[in-house]
Design a protein around this motif. Structure first.
Motif, PDB file in Angstrom:
ATOM      1  N   ASN A  57      59.721 -87.137 -34.242  1.00  0.00           N
ATOM      2  CA  ASN A  57      59.410 -86.261 -33.115  1.00  0.00           C
ATOM      3  C   ASN A  57      57.888 -86.187 -33.014  1.00  0.00           C
ATOM      4  OD1 ASN A  57      58.480 -84.131 -34.880  1.00  0.00           O
ATOM      5  ND2 ASN A  57      60.618 -83.493 -35.179  1.00  0.00           N
ATOM      6  N   ILE A  58      57.385 -85.386 -32.095  1.00  0.00           N
ATOM      7  CA  ILE A  58      55.937 -85.395 -31.826  1.00  0.00           C
ATOM      8  C   ILE A  58      55.097 -84.994 -33.044  1.00  0.00           C
ATOM      9  CG2 ILE A  58      56.254 -83.190 -30.641  1.00  0.00           C
ATOM     10  CD1 ILE A  58      53.850 -83.620 -28.994  1.00  0.00           C
ATOM     11  N   VAL A  59      55.666 -84.158 -33.932  1.00  0.00           N
ATOM     12  CA  VAL A  59      54.879 -83.755 -35.098  1.00  0.00           C
ATOM     13  C   VAL A  59      55.149 -84.577 -36.368  1.00  0.00           C
ATOM     14  CG1 VAL A  59      54.275 -81.408 -34.414  1.00  0.00           C
ATOM     15  CG2 VAL A  59      56.469 -81.821 -35.511  1.00  0.00           C
ATOM     16  N   GLU A  93      55.754 -87.912 -36.192  1.00  0.00           N
ATOM     17  CA  GLU A  93      55.723 -89.341 -35.858  1.00  0.00           C
ATOM     18  C   GLU A  93      54.914 -90.210 -36.812  1.00  0.00           C
ATOM     19  OE1 GLU A  93      54.553 -89.799 -31.832  1.00  0.00           O
ATOM     20  OE2 GLU A  93      52.582 -88.930 -32.112  1.00  0.00           O
ATOM     21  N   ASP A  94      53.815 -89.653 -37.355  1.00  0.00           N
ATOM     22  CA  ASP A  94      53.030 -90.490 -38.273  1.00  0.00           C
ATOM     23  C   ASP A  94      53.813 -90.840 -39.534  1.00  0.00           C
ATOM     24  OD1 ASP A  94      50.944 -90.485 -36.518  1.00  0.00           O
ATOM     25  OD2 ASP A  94      49.909 -88.786 -37.482  1.00  0.00           O
TER      26      ASP A  94
END
Lengths: 91, 111, 405
Positions: free
Chosen positions: C177-179, C181-182
């Motif tokens: 998800n956006i948080v 992703e890394d």
């Protein structure tokens, strides 16, 4: 897709979906995002979600991470009772 | 002291014999050991659920175990919101799980 | 008035305390945990020479030295505020307020979260929580669990769980998800493991050394990553599977896992349920800087150091009078580096408070060299570009002083 089920702020149960929607519609700072959603305003003082809230702000506004800490810290930084705060004992 | 504990460890060796400490969790009588935190003693007794979210009622347990996340907060005697992961159990300690609280001013709620 | 108050009784704080006390200063160390040692307490890994690094023993040595030197180490005490007065610092704790000439913040690090659906369920904990429960409290976190997040910290702690007889069935990536992703991308995860593999003892991270063979073919390696994962210490590590959700009624019962493409996007038709009675979330570490932030110390964001760090120089001094920092608050590195940084802070404080002694200056210089040597020899490196991170923060100290004039 699962963002409504993904809790970011555990204390106030703010979802990723709410945070992204708020950040996108107001294109706001981390501080404003916190005030609008209550993410980071619960018992832990944002210690679990602060970095996540910052990263949502940055990704939604395409900003890079600033050198100043985006969400400020205020004393007391640990939960204390009013009696401890009111105490005047110096050593 | 077998239940839930790592007695023998290939590198750290055998766990020392320790004094028993009697305490309660929501009125259930439990046994822990001297020097254990509330969180460790409860987990060793199979208690994973420490409280529920005050508003939504969703269940919570230990998360960070070092005093940061506040998820393990319990009530001890008259003290509210004590971090179970940083508080050592004492003989006769009465530990209570955190409960759901009423939200009379929340919009759209009938109760 | 106390000469030095040190917040944090970990490797940096205790090392600093012992140096200050040897130089005749009156030292008090406070820590929130009930035992001294900080993050040393959970650490247990095999060194390249086959000996074991036992953090509990290291913490014991530091504590015994502190006791002999009459350092007041107070555990179970939280600092909730600090204020700079004209010629001293006032430190507000849950066990009284204290005045001190010098203040050293050695508050260490906190864990980064990887939020995925279900991560609030009882039985889901940070990997550091599992480490403390296992090695410090000697309580079983469960019978069979999974680890979410593949990095050097999670590999090391998963091994510790296994040593204690706790089964970890698999290590997975977090659902994207956006948080997260890394941490959810197979290729970048593999690259970060590769970078540390050359520095890590082979037994610690066989995964990384396996991938060394593919250095020129990394994306191919990810593309053809075995569906059943690759075994490290007999446990499958899945770079091409992610946990999409943690499920359970009143507590964790298992995880929903799916294969992911090379970018970390899940292939939903492959979703499967994997039973587990505990789940560890391993997002890595960031410097814990709350007290530095309320002190008014300037900050820099330096990714190589793990996030926002207070500006400081090689002597562990901040631009604020009487305020020093050491250990992971200055950037994420191993406990061995933190110990050496603590010694630097100890000499630095001693020199500032006992202005007449010239010997200390030589010792300070030596201690600074020890930090560099230890960093170069570190078997566990959290960030491959740590040296450039250190240069950046030291340069920012010089710039801060320049803009003040």
């Amino acid at each position: 897709m699962r963002d409504h089920k993904t809790i970011i702020c555990r204390c106030e149960e703010v979802s990723l979906e709410d945070l992204v929607r708020t950040a996108e519609s107001y294109r706001c700072s981390s501080r404003e995002l916190k005030l609008r959603t209550r993410a980071g305003m619960g018992q832990c003082g944002g210690r679990t979600c602060r970095a996540l809230v910052d990263s949502i702000t940055q990704k939604c506004t395409n900003d890079s991470t600033p050198h100043d800490i985006p969400l400020g810290y205020q004393a007391p930084i640990r939960p204390i009772t009013f009696s401890i705060m009111g105490e005047k004992k110096d050593e | 002291m077998s239940k839930g504990r790592i007695i023998d460890h290939p590198i750290l060796g055998r766990l020392d014999e320790r004094e028993e400490v009697h305490f309660t969790f929501d009125e259930n009588k439990l046994i822990g050991y001297e020097g254990e935190t509330i969180a460790a003693a409860l987990l060793a007794n199979g208690e994973r659920v420490l409280r529920c979210h005050e508003e939504t009622g969703k269940l919570r347990g230990i998360y960070c175990n070092i005093g940061h996340c506040m998820e393990c907060r319990v009530n001890v005697g008259n003290q509210k919101s004590v971090r179970a992961c940083l508080t050592v159990i004492q003989e006769g300690m009465e530990v209570k799980s955190g409960r759901k609280l009423p939200t009379p001013f929340k919009k759209g709620e009938t109760q | 008035m106390i000469d030095v108050i040190i917040v944090g009784a970990g490797p940096a704080g205790l090392s600093a305390a012992n140096v200050c006390a040897k130089n005749g200063l009156k030292v008090k160390v406070v820590d929130e945990f009930m035992k001294a040692g900080g993050r040393l307490l959970g650490q247990l890994h095999e060194e390249p020479d086959g000996t074991w690094w036992n953090g509990i023993e290291e913490a014991k040595k530091l504590s015994e030295d502190a006791q002999e030197l009459n350092v007041a180490v107070e555990c179970g005490v939280s600092v909730h505020n600090i204020k700079q007065e004209k010629s001293y610092w006032k430190v507000y704790t849950t066990k009284g307020d204290f005045k001190t000439r010098a203040l050293l913040l050695a508050t260490g690090a906190a864990e980064t979260s990887l939020p995925i659906p279900g991560w609030t369920l009882p039985g889901v904990m940070s990997i550091g929580a599992a480490q403390v429960m296992t090695n410090v409290h000697r309580v079983r976190v469960g019978e069979r669990g999974v680890v979410i997040g593949i990095n050097i910290l999670s590999a090391a702690i998963t091994r510790e769980l296994q040593l204690a007889g706790i089964e970890v069935s698999s290590m997975y990536l977090p659902g994207k998800n956006i948080v997260t992703e890394d941490a959810a991308k197979p290729l970048s995860t593999m690259k970060s493991m590769l970078k540390v593999a050359s520095l890590a003892p082979s037994k610690l991270i066989r995964l990384g050394s396996y991938f060394m063979k593919y250095e020129s073919l990394q994306s191919l390696a990810v593309r053809f990553y075995p569906k059943n994962g690759m075994k490290v210490w007999g446990m499958p590590v899945h770079l091409r599977k992610a946990v999409l959700e943690i499920v359970g009624d009143k507590k964790v019962e298992g995880v929903k896992v799916a294969q992911v493409d090379v970018n970390g996007e899940p292939i939903l038709s492959t979703e499967k349920f994997v039973p587990a009675d505990f789940v560890c979330i391993a997002g890595g570490l960031y410097p814990l800087v709350e007290l530095a932030a309320i002190s008014g110390c300037p900050f820099q964001y330096i990714a190589e150091l793990g996030g926002h760090v207070p500006v400081h120089n090689e002597n562990m001094k901040t631009p604020i009078d009487g305020l020093y920092v050491a250990g992971n608050i200055t950037g994420i590195e191993s406990a061995k580096v933190a110990m050496k940084q603590g010694a630097v802070a100890g000499y630095s404080i001693s020199m500032d408070l006992l202005k007449t002694d010239v010997n200390i200056e030589d010792q300070l210089q030596q201690a600074i060299n020890h930090v560099k040597q230890t960093r170069n020899q570190a078997t566990i490196q959290f960030h491959p570009d740590i040296h450039s991170g250190r240069e950046k923060i030291h340069a920012s100290f010089k710039n801060t002083l320049r803009t003040d004039i």
